[in-house]
Write a protein that holds these residues in place. Structure first.
Motif, mmCIF file in Angstrom:
data_model
loop_
_atom_site.group_PDB
_atom_site.id
_atom_site.type_symbol
_atom_site.label_atom_id
_atom_site.label_comp_id
_atom_site.label_asym_id
_atom_site.label_seq_id
_atom_site.Cartn_x
_atom_site.Cartn_y
_atom_site.Cartn_z
ATOM 1 N N VAL A 3 0.857 -1.184 0.000
ATOM 2 C CA VAL A 3 0.000 0.000 0.000
ATOM 3 C C VAL A 3 0.895 1.236 0.000
ATOM 4 O O VAL A 3 1.514 1.571 1.016
ATOM 5 C CB VAL A 3 -0.946 0.028 1.226
ATOM 6 C CG1 VAL A 3 -1.874 1.237 1.147
ATOM 7 C CG2 VAL A 3 -1.750 -1.257 1.320
ATOM 8 N N ASP A 4 1.023 1.866 -1.168
ATOM 9 C CA ASP A 4 1.816 3.098 -1.305
ATOM 10 C C ASP A 4 3.237 2.921 -0.799
ATOM 11 O O ASP A 4 3.791 3.780 -0.095
ATOM 12 C CB ASP A 4 1.138 4.254 -0.562
ATOM 13 C CG ASP A 4 -0.249 4.560 -1.113
ATOM 14 O OD1 ASP A 4 -0.439 4.398 -2.331
ATOM 15 O OD2 ASP A 4 -1.130 4.946 -0.327
ATOM 16 N N GLY A 5 3.856 1.786 -1.145
ATOM 17 C CA GLY A 5 5.239 1.560 -0.773
ATOM 18 C C GLY A 5 5.444 0.968 0.600
ATOM 19 O O GLY A 5 6.577 0.620 0.957
ATOM 20 N N MET A 6 4.400 0.849 1.392
ATOM 21 C CA MET A 6 4.490 0.205 2.697
ATOM 22 C C MET A 6 3.881 -1.190 2.590
ATOM 23 O O MET A 6 2.770 -1.354 2.089
ATOM 24 C CB MET A 6 3.741 1.013 3.766
ATOM 25 C CG MET A 6 3.740 0.363 5.157
ATOM 26 S SD MET A 6 5.386 0.242 5.892
ATOM 27 C CE MET A 6 5.687 1.977 6.312
ATOM 28 N N TYR A 7 4.618 -2.185 3.054
ATOM 29 C CA TYR A 7 4.131 -3.558 3.018
ATOM 30 C C TYR A 7 3.435 -3.902 4.327
ATOM 31 O O TYR A 7 3.934 -3.583 5.415
ATOM 32 C CB TYR A 7 5.291 -4.523 2.775
ATOM 33 C CG TYR A 7 5.992 -4.289 1.456
ATOM 34 C CD1 TYR A 7 5.432 -4.722 0.264
ATOM 35 C CD2 TYR A 7 7.219 -3.613 1.414
ATOM 36 C CE1 TYR A 7 6.077 -4.509 -0.953
ATOM 37 C CE2 TYR A 7 7.867 -3.391 0.214
ATOM 38 C CZ TYR A 7 7.289 -3.840 -0.968
ATOM 39 O OH TYR A 7 7.924 -3.610 -2.163
ATOM 40 N N HIS A 8 2.288 -4.517 4.201
ATOM 41 C CA HIS A 8 1.510 -4.942 5.361
ATOM 42 C C HIS A 8 1.395 -6.461 5.344
ATOM 43 O O HIS A 8 0.979 -7.054 4.346
ATOM 44 C CB HIS A 8 0.108 -4.331 5.335
ATOM 45 C CG HIS A 8 0.095 -2.843 5.456
ATOM 46 N ND1 HIS A 8 -0.230 -2.182 6.630
ATOM 47 C CD2 HIS A 8 0.374 -1.868 4.538
ATOM 48 C CE1 HIS A 8 -0.154 -0.882 6.432
ATOM 49 N NE2 HIS A 8 0.206 -0.659 5.185
ATOM 50 N N MET A 9 1.772 -7.070 6.446
ATOM 51 C CA MET A 9 1.646 -8.511 6.613
ATOM 52 C C MET A 9 0.577 -8.800 7.658
ATOM 53 O O MET A 9 0.536 -8.173 8.720
ATOM 54 C CB MET A 9 2.972 -9.132 7.076
ATOM 55 C CG MET A 9 2.874 -10.629 7.387
ATOM 56 S SD MET A 9 4.322 -11.281 8.266
ATOM 57 C CE MET A 9 5.574 -11.169 7.006
ATOM 58 N N PHE A 10 -0.285 -9.758 7.328
ATOM 59 C CA PHE A 10 -1.262 -10.265 8.293
ATOM 60 C C PHE A 10 -0.987 -11.755 8.467
ATOM 61 O O PHE A 10 -1.039 -12.524 7.503
ATOM 62 C CB PHE A 10 -2.684 -10.002 7.799
ATOM 63 C CG PHE A 10 -3.017 -8.543 7.711
ATOM 64 C CD1 PHE A 10 -3.533 -7.860 8.810
ATOM 65 C CD2 PHE A 10 -2.775 -7.835 6.538
ATOM 66 C CE1 PHE A 10 -3.813 -6.503 8.739
ATOM 67 C CE2 PHE A 10 -3.051 -6.483 6.447
ATOM 68 C CZ PHE A 10 -3.567 -5.810 7.552
ATOM 69 N N TYR A 11 -0.653 -12.136 9.689
ATOM 70 C CA TYR A 11 -0.326 -13.520 10.002
ATOM 71 C C TYR A 11 -1.082 -13.915 11.254
ATOM 72 O O TYR A 11 -1.821 -13.103 11.839
ATOM 73 C CB TYR A 11 1.183 -13.697 10.172
ATOM 74 C CG TYR A 11 1.775 -12.947 11.343
ATOM 75 C CD1 TYR A 11 2.100 -13.605 12.540
ATOM 76 C CD2 TYR A 11 2.018 -11.575 11.272
ATOM 77 C CE1 TYR A 11 2.644 -12.913 13.616
ATOM 78 C CE2 TYR A 11 2.556 -10.876 12.334
ATOM 79 C CZ TYR A 11 2.871 -11.553 13.511
ATOM 80 O OH TYR A 11 3.401 -10.865 14.578
ATOM 81 N N CYS A 12 -0.944 -15.146 11.686
ATOM 82 C CA CYS A 12 -1.692 -15.559 12.871
ATOM 83 C C CYS A 12 -0.830 -16.417 13.789
ATOM 84 O O CYS A 12 0.192 -16.989 13.371
ATOM 85 C CB CYS A 12 -2.960 -16.325 12.481
ATOM 86 S SG CYS A 12 -2.653 -17.852 11.604
ATOM 87 N N THR A 13 -1.224 -16.492 15.034
ATOM 88 C CA THR A 13 -0.619 -17.404 16.002
ATOM 89 C C THR A 13 -1.702 -18.361 16.490
ATOM 90 O O THR A 13 -2.870 -17.978 16.629
ATOM 91 C CB THR A 13 -0.005 -16.657 17.184
ATOM 92 O OG1 THR A 13 -0.986 -15.782 17.770
ATOM 93 C CG2 THR A 13 1.183 -15.829 16.750
ATOM 94 N N LEU A 14 -1.289 -19.597 16.732
ATOM 95 C CA LEU A 14 -2.219 -20.654 17.106
ATOM 96 C C LEU A 14 -1.857 -21.200 18.476
ATOM 97 O O LEU A 14 -0.728 -21.637 18.697
ATOM 98 C CB LEU A 14 -2.172 -21.791 16.075
ATOM 99 C CG LEU A 14 -2.186 -21.383 14.593
ATOM 100 C CD1 LEU A 14 -2.060 -22.617 13.714
ATOM 101 C CD2 LEU A 14 -3.449 -20.615 14.254
ATOM 102 N N THR A 15 -2.806 -21.170 19.403
ATOM 103 C CA THR A 15 -2.631 -21.758 20.724
ATOM 104 C C THR A 15 -3.858 -22.602 21.030
ATOM 105 O O THR A 15 -4.897 -22.460 20.376
ATOM 106 C CB THR A 15 -2.470 -20.680 21.803
ATOM 107 O OG1 THR A 15 -3.718 -19.987 21.957
ATOM 108 C CG2 THR A 15 -1.371 -19.685 21.439
ATOM 109 N N PRO A 16 -3.785 -23.489 22.020
ATOM 110 C CA PRO A 16 -4.979 -24.256 22.385
ATOM 111 C C PRO A 16 -6.143 -23.375 22.817
ATOM 112 O O PRO A 16 -7.313 -23.753 22.678
ATOM 113 C CB PRO A 16 -4.492 -25.138 23.548
ATOM 114 C CG PRO A 16 -3.013 -25.251 23.343
ATOM 115 C CD PRO A 16 -2.597 -23.932 22.788
ATOM 116 N N GLU A 17 -5.857 -22.184 23.317
ATOM 117 C CA GLU A 17 -6.903 -21.300 23.819
ATOM 118 C C GLU A 17 -7.522 -20.438 22.727
ATOM 119 O O GLU A 17 -8.727 -20.153 22.747
ATOM 120 C CB GLU A 17 -6.337 -20.377 24.911
ATOM 121 C CG GLU A 17 -5.907 -21.088 26.178
ATOM 122 C CD GLU A 17 -4.595 -21.812 26.026
ATOM 123 O OE1 GLU A 17 -3.766 -21.372 25.190
ATOM 124 O OE2 GLU A 17 -4.394 -22.837 26.706
ATOM 125 N N ALA A 18 -6.701 -20.012 21.742
ATOM 126 C CA ALA A 18 -7.234 -19.072 20.743
ATOM 127 C C ALA A 18 -6.337 -19.017 19.521
ATOM 128 O O ALA A 18 -5.137 -19.334 19.577
ATOM 129 C CB ALA A 18 -7.352 -17.680 21.349
#
Length: 477
Positions: free
Chosen positions: A74-89
């Motif tokens: 987005v306009d030269g800025m990179y955005h990453m969306f990732y996730c973490t996985l735990t037994p709770e959430a």
């Protein structure tokens, strides 16, 4: 030289996050080590790959440890969306970067399922894009419906944002109520007049599926053949280079026998359960006139095989007529087979095939010897309109008793008599990828036999194999 990427003999590629940016392919992937690995080099997490041709890759660490998501510019800025996985959430996270290698995390932007539309069990694999009609950012999420009528609650969730930081929950984007597992690794793109929605499921057929619609708002149609490959090709997502769209996924290995399915008396690995992760394989997507999709070998991958290797031809059984690189088998009342040449570690076998009437089966064998018994077979079956993969575990009594199914891997394919088809088989050590007629692909694995030969076979029919060529990525001189 390999044409399918795997970082090392020890590590494996898990979910691929395709990305094309500034004239280069820049896919990310999740790097995995074997269960219980004790080496000091284990450093799991996201890795960045860069390539000009989908064959030669450079790898870089990112410092991000987590599961699948997406990257946008987005306009030269990179955005990453990732996730973490735990037994709770399961939690979706946000990070930004100016160079794709060093990432700044934004923990204040992390968020979980709302527990109204979506259950707490699944919340991962974010796919973010800008919706031009609504002028907002949309995020598709692998999720589970909170109030589904049955346990078939797998869905693709939807969240909306103005700033990529604050997200509004909305009802599911796609909720067919037919899968008992979440719909993983969603992807959405437009090609011509059609929108395509991709997702993967780890139950029932364990494949990547697609749906198609004239509108991004649906309804989403399931085409007659709604997948791109078989069991050995998972979590596929796409990238567009401005002209062509490519499908990235991993082909799982069978190294560790994690389910102890392999019986003690059998010394090999072909019995083993599929592992999580393996080798990255890229297909090119094609669109038919009716809007349905098919796959073929990317041109740059095919171009890597520049050195031709002559192959001998040795008929073993049945009547064969040879003319230069053309082999005609006439075996109307039995089985005809012939050997070609030894199989190099990395090679491409290609040919054209044409059959008359309706043979029981015909195809290409790999890793067979003079007995033409134990080996691996790509069997085309016109009566069943399919190509089936057969491994040595089906070739003897104990294997037939133990296995609960007749078919290991298969793909539907339209087979007509007196029509010529092009067949391409890419071989890379324990991985083989079959392409047929610019229509279907079939990834598979082999472990128990190597350094043997290719072969051709026909059962109860007449088949011509023409323009048979073997090419390598490196010269043998």
């Amino acid at each position: 030289m390999d044409v399918f990427y795997k970082a090392s003999a020890v590590t494996r590629c898990s979910d691929i996050i395709p990305f094309y940016d500034n004239g280069r392919f820049k896919p990310f992937y999740l790097k995995r080590w074997p269960p219980g690995y004790q080496g000091t080099d284990a450093d799991p997490g996201w890795r960045l790959l860069e390539s000009d041709d989908l064959v030669h890759f450079e790898e870089y660490p990112t410092g991000i440890v987590g599961a699948t998501g997406c990257v946008i510019n987005v306009d030269g800025m990179y955005h990453m969306f990732y996730c973490t996985l735990t037994p709770e959430a399961q939690i979706i996270h946000h990070a930004t970067s100016t160079d794709l290698r060093k990432w700044e995390k934004h923990p204040e932007d992390s968020f979980r399922p709302d527990d109204h539309y979506y259950a707490m069990s699944d919340w991962r694999d974010a796919f973010v894009f800008f919706n031009e009609e609504e002028r907002k950012w949309w995020m598709l999420v692998c999720a589970a419906q909170k109030k589904a009528p049955t346990k078939r609650n797998g869905c693709i969730g939807l969240c909306v944002s103005d700033d990529l930081k604050h997200w509004e929950y909305r009802p599911p984007f796609y909720a067919p109520c037919f899968q008992q597992s979440a719909l993983e690794c969603p992807d959405l793109f437009r090609m011509g007049d059609w929108y395509y929605l991709l997702y993967s499921c780890a139950t029932e057929k364990f494949q990547t599926y697609y749906r198609m619609s004239r509108s991004m708002n649906g309804p989403w149609i399931a085409p007659p053949v709604d997948s791109f490959d078989g069991r050995a090709y998972y979590a596929a997502k796409t990238a567009f280079d401005g002209e062509k769209r490519y499908l990235f996924a991993w082909s799982p290995a069978k190294e560790y026998n994690t389910l102890q399915f392999n019986p003690q008396f059998y010394p090999g690995k072909d019995y083993n359960a599929w592992d999580h992760g393996g080798t990255m394989v890229v297909h090119q997507l094609l669109q038919r006139e009716d809007g349905t999709l098919c796959v073929t070998l990317p041109e740059t991958v095919g171009a890597a095989f520049a050195y031709e290797k002559k192959m001998p031809f040795k008929p073993l059984q049945g009547e064969w007529r040879q003319k230069e690189e053309s082999y005609l088998c006439l075996s109307p009342y039995g089985y005809g087979c012939a050997l070609l040449g030894s199989i190099p570690e990395v090679c491409r076998l290609e040919m054209k095939v044409r059959f008359t009437e309706r043979p029981v089966q015909f195809g290409v064998a790999a890793e067979v010897d003079e007995t033409f018994s134990e080996g691996y077979y790509f069997s085309f079956q016109p009566a069943r309109q399919r190509v089936e993969w057969k491994s040595p575990i089906h070739m003897y009594e104990q294997g037939a008793i133990r296995l609960p199914c007749e078919v290991e891997l298969e793909r539907p394919v339209h087979l007509e008599a007196d029509r010529e088809y092009r067949l391409t088989l890419i071989h890379q050590r324990d991985l083989m990828v079959l392409y047929f007629g610019n229509e279907i692909a079939l990834c598979t694995r082999k472990f128990d036999f190597s350094a043997r030969k290719f072969g051709l076979f026909v059962e109860n029919g007449q088949v011509e194999f023409s323009q048979v060529r073997l090419t390598l990525t490196e010269s043998e001189e």
